[in-house]
Scaffold this motif. Structure first.
Motif, PDB file in Angstrom:
ATOM      1  N   GLY A 291      30.845 -56.162 -43.754  1.00  7.62           N
ATOM      2  CA  GLY A 291      31.812 -55.649 -42.644  1.00  7.62           C
ATOM      3  C   GLY A 291      32.335 -57.134 -42.556  1.00  7.62           C
ATOM      4  N   HIS A 292      32.229 -57.805 -42.157  1.00 13.03           N
ATOM      5  CA  HIS A 292      32.695 -59.479 -41.844  1.00 13.03           C
ATOM      6  C   HIS A 292      34.431 -59.270 -43.054  1.00 13.03           C
ATOM      7  CE1 HIS A 292      30.206 -61.124 -39.163  1.00 13.03           C
ATOM      8  NE2 HIS A 292      31.110 -61.260 -39.023  1.00 13.03           N
ATOM      9  N   LEU A 293      33.469 -59.354 -44.409  1.00 15.19           N
ATOM     10  CA  LEU A 293      34.626 -59.102 -45.769  1.00 15.19           C
ATOM     11  C   LEU A 293      35.441 -57.806 -45.536  1.00 15.19           C
ATOM     12  CD1 LEU A 293      35.457 -60.749 -47.943  1.00 15.19           C
ATOM     13  CD2 LEU A 293      33.436 -60.184 -49.306  1.00 15.19           C
ATOM     14  N   LEU A 294      34.657 -56.996 -46.245  1.00 21.67           N
ATOM     15  CA  LEU A 294      36.026 -56.196 -45.397  1.00 21.67           C
ATOM     16  C   LEU A 294      36.652 -55.849 -44.596  1.00 21.67           C
ATOM     17  CD1 LEU A 294      33.144 -52.476 -46.900  1.00 21.67           C
ATOM     18  CD2 LEU A 294      34.662 -53.747 -47.705  1.00 21.67           C
ATOM     19  N   THR A 295      36.650 -56.266 -43.503  1.00 18.57           N
ATOM     20  CA  THR A 295      37.343 -56.417 -42.100  1.00 18.57           C
ATOM     21  C   THR A 295      38.581 -57.673 -42.572  1.00 18.57           C
ATOM     22  OG1 THR A 295      36.006 -55.804 -40.704  1.00 18.57           O
ATOM     23  CG2 THR A 295      37.921 -57.044 -40.126  1.00 18.57           C
ATOM     24  N   HIS A 296      38.121 -58.560 -43.609  1.00 16.65           N
ATOM     25  CA  HIS A 296      39.565 -59.472 -44.006  1.00 16.65           C
ATOM     26  C   HIS A 296      39.933 -59.375 -44.649  1.00 16.65           C
ATOM     27  CE1 HIS A 296      40.609 -63.088 -45.431  1.00 16.65           C
ATOM     28  NE2 HIS A 296      40.308 -62.618 -46.650  1.00 16.65           N
ATOM     29  N   LEU A 297      39.663 -57.834 -45.594  1.00 10.02           N
ATOM     30  CA  LEU A 297      40.442 -58.074 -46.836  1.00 10.02           C
ATOM     31  C   LEU A 297      41.303 -56.574 -46.640  1.00 10.02           C
ATOM     32  CD1 LEU A 297      37.276 -56.888 -49.924  1.00 10.02           C
ATOM     33  CD2 LEU A 297      39.752 -58.442 -49.787  1.00 10.02           C
ATOM     34  N   ALA A 298      40.755 -55.950 -45.487  1.00  9.96           N
ATOM     35  CA  ALA A 298      42.006 -55.464 -45.048  1.00  9.96           C
ATOM     36  C   ALA A 298      42.984 -55.783 -43.605  1.00  9.96           C
ATOM     37  CB  ALA A 298      41.481 -54.310 -43.217  1.00  9.96           C
TER      38      ALA A 298
ATOM     39  N   ASP B  20      43.913 -68.816 -34.362  1.00  8.88           N
ATOM     40  CA  ASP B  20      43.092 -67.958 -33.850  1.00  8.88           C
ATOM     41  C   ASP B  20      42.980 -66.340 -34.331  1.00  8.88           C
ATOM     42  OD1 ASP B  20      42.374 -70.680 -32.741  1.00  8.88           O
ATOM     43  OD2 ASP B  20      43.166 -70.150 -31.042  1.00  8.88           O
ATOM     44  N   GLN B  21      44.882 -65.906 -34.512  1.00  9.15           N
ATOM     45  CA  GLN B  21      44.185 -64.266 -35.209  1.00  9.15           C
ATOM     46  C   GLN B  21      43.769 -63.701 -36.096  1.00  9.15           C
ATOM     47  OE1 GLN B  21      48.132 -62.612 -35.755  1.00  9.15           O
ATOM     48  NE2 GLN B  21      47.294 -60.451 -35.707  1.00  9.15           N
ATOM     49  N   ARG B  22      43.704 -64.588 -37.458  1.00  5.50           N
ATOM     50  CA  ARG B  22      42.955 -64.663 -38.298  1.00  5.50           C
ATOM     51  C   ARG B  22      40.776 -64.142 -37.923  1.00  5.50           C
ATOM     52  NH1 ARG B  22      39.829 -67.030 -42.404  1.00  5.50           N
ATOM     53  NH2 ARG B  22      39.424 -66.089 -44.880  1.00  5.50           N
ATOM     54  N   VAL B  23      41.020 -65.624 -37.525  1.00  2.00           N
ATOM     55  CA  VAL B  23      39.276 -65.678 -37.046  1.00  2.00           C
ATOM     56  C   VAL B  23      39.393 -64.378 -36.259  1.00  2.00           C
ATOM     57  CG1 VAL B  23      36.870 -66.607 -36.400  1.00  2.00           C
ATOM     58  CG2 VAL B  23      38.967 -68.668 -37.859  1.00  2.00           C
ATOM     59  N   THR B  24      39.700 -63.940 -35.681  1.00  2.00           N
ATOM     60  CA  THR B  24      39.495 -63.022 -33.949  1.00  2.00           C
ATOM     61  C   THR B  24      39.525 -61.397 -34.699  1.00  2.00           C
ATOM     62  OG1 THR B  24      40.195 -64.551 -32.227  1.00  2.00           O
ATOM     63  CG2 THR B  24      40.627 -62.791 -31.643  1.00  2.00           C
ATOM     64  N   ASP B  25      40.422 -61.720 -35.897  1.00  2.00           N
ATOM     65  CA  ASP B  25      40.628 -59.991 -36.180  1.00  2.00           C
ATOM     66  C   ASP B  25      39.044 -59.703 -36.291  1.00  2.00           C
ATOM     67  OD1 ASP B  25      42.709 -59.864 -35.002  1.00  2.00           O
ATOM     68  OD2 ASP B  25      44.295 -59.815 -36.136  1.00  2.00           O
ATOM     69  N   ILE B  26      38.614 -60.429 -37.935  1.00  2.00           N
ATOM     70  CA  ILE B  26      38.042 -60.113 -38.007  1.00  2.00           C
ATOM     71  C   ILE B  26      36.109 -59.939 -37.875  1.00  2.00           C
ATOM     72  CG2 ILE B  26      36.092 -61.524 -39.977  1.00  2.00           C
ATOM     73  CD1 ILE B  26      38.624 -63.301 -41.060  1.00  2.00           C
ATOM     74  N   GLU B  27      35.781 -61.414 -36.805  1.00  2.00           N
ATOM     75  CA  GLU B  27      34.996 -60.725 -35.459  1.00  2.00           C
ATOM     76  C   GLU B  27      34.692 -59.800 -34.882  1.00  2.00           C
ATOM     77  OE1 GLU B  27      32.026 -62.722 -35.908  1.00  2.00           O
ATOM     78  OE2 GLU B  27      33.030 -64.334 -37.034  1.00  2.00           O
ATOM     79  N   ALA B  28      36.076 -59.137 -34.585  1.00  2.00           N
ATOM     80  CA  ALA B  28      36.499 -57.906 -34.260  1.00  2.00           C
ATOM     81  C   ALA B  28      35.904 -56.663 -34.768  1.00  2.00           C
ATOM     82  CB  ALA B  28      37.933 -57.817 -33.537  1.00  2.00           C
ATOM     83  N   GLY B  29      36.138 -56.645 -35.958  1.00  2.00           N
ATOM     84  CA  GLY B  29      36.042 -55.846 -36.735  1.00  2.00           C
ATOM     85  C   GLY B  29      34.479 -55.504 -37.480  1.00  2.00           C
ATOM     86  N   ALA B  30      34.219 -56.654 -37.340  1.00  2.00           N
ATOM     87  CA  ALA B  30      32.970 -56.954 -38.853  1.00  2.00           C
ATOM     88  C   ALA B  30      31.861 -55.558 -38.672  1.00  2.00           C
ATOM     89  CB  ALA B  30      32.591 -58.128 -38.658  1.00  2.00           C
TER      90      ALA B  30
END
Length: 232
Positions: free
Chosen positions: A38-45, A71-81
């Motif tokens: 989930g982290h990786l898929l969110t990161h790709l999107a 911080d946005q990159r990390v925050t977005d990934i955690e929020a969507g994972a």
């Protein structure tokens, strides 16, 4: 093939793999330490959307960084994972469509516009498709869905060898390196090799070694295999 062709081919392979996952797969570990699928898929999107920002910058001339804050990159990934698989599947496809549309909107002149990468480098917009192709193909392997580095298109894999070797050459100690070669391709110099130190093998195997995605079983080494830095 062009980098945009590699993006499209990789995105199709990614979407097929993601669409075939069982519902509970997003919570299972990826190959990246500390990240689930989930982290990786969110990161790709989100990476697709961040690179859309750079293409928009090139098209409009209005500075539009990849991320609004450090911080946005990390925050977005955690929020969507932790989102359900169906939402992740749709996000991967829809973000890829946004990237495709943004690329199609660029004029020939806009591709030469200067933008700033996530690492703070000034780059031409024409480098953005390569950045996306690299993310899609490498992280497809990292998803642990049965796709290995041998699935990389050979020309893409060799471009990745050149890219990774250039990055590492500035980061390894003087006097360490090797000449890298594969059938049908030119030679790439990694670092400052001693005479006769060579590493040969298929492009995907060399790319796998340089990016830390597998061992060296398919490589033939003459001399001592150099110790290399951790890749990006």
């Amino acid at each position: 093939m062009t980098p945009l062709d590699w993006v499209e081919e990789g995105q199709r392979a990614l979407q097929r793999s993601v669409d075939a996952l069982p519902a509970d797969a997003v919570t299972e570990p990826s190959a990246l330490p500390g990240w689930t699928r989930g982290h990786l898929l969110t990161h790709l999107a989100r990476n697709a959307d961040a690179l859309v920002n750079l293409l928009t910058w090139a098209r409009t001339g209005i500075p539009t960084p990849m991320y609004a804050s450090p911080d946005q990159r990390v925050t977005d990934i955690e929020a969507g994972a932790g989102r359900p698989l169906a939402e992740q599947q749709a996000d991967v496809g829809e973000s890829a469509a946004r990237f495709r549309k943004a690329a199609e909107a660029l004029s020939p002149d806009a591709w030469s516009a200067t933008v700033v990468s996530g690492q703070g480098r000034d780059i031409p917009a024409s480098e953005v498709p390569w950045l996306r192709a690299r993310e899609v193909w490498i992280h497809l392997v990292d998803l642990r869905v049965g796709v290995g580095m041998d699935a990389l298109p050979p020309d893409f894999a060799w471009a990745l060898v050149r890219d990774a070797a250039a990055w590492m050459s500035a980061r390894i100690a003087p006097g360490i390196g090797a000449e890298l070669s594969a059938d049908g391709h030119d030679t790439v110099v990694l670092g400052t090799p001693a005479p006769g130190v060579t590493v040969t093998g298929p492009p995907y195997a060399l790319a796998a070694w340089l990016t830390g995605r597998s061992g060296t079983d398919e490589l033939h080494v003459t001399g001592e295999l150099p110790e290399i830095s951790r890749w990006l």
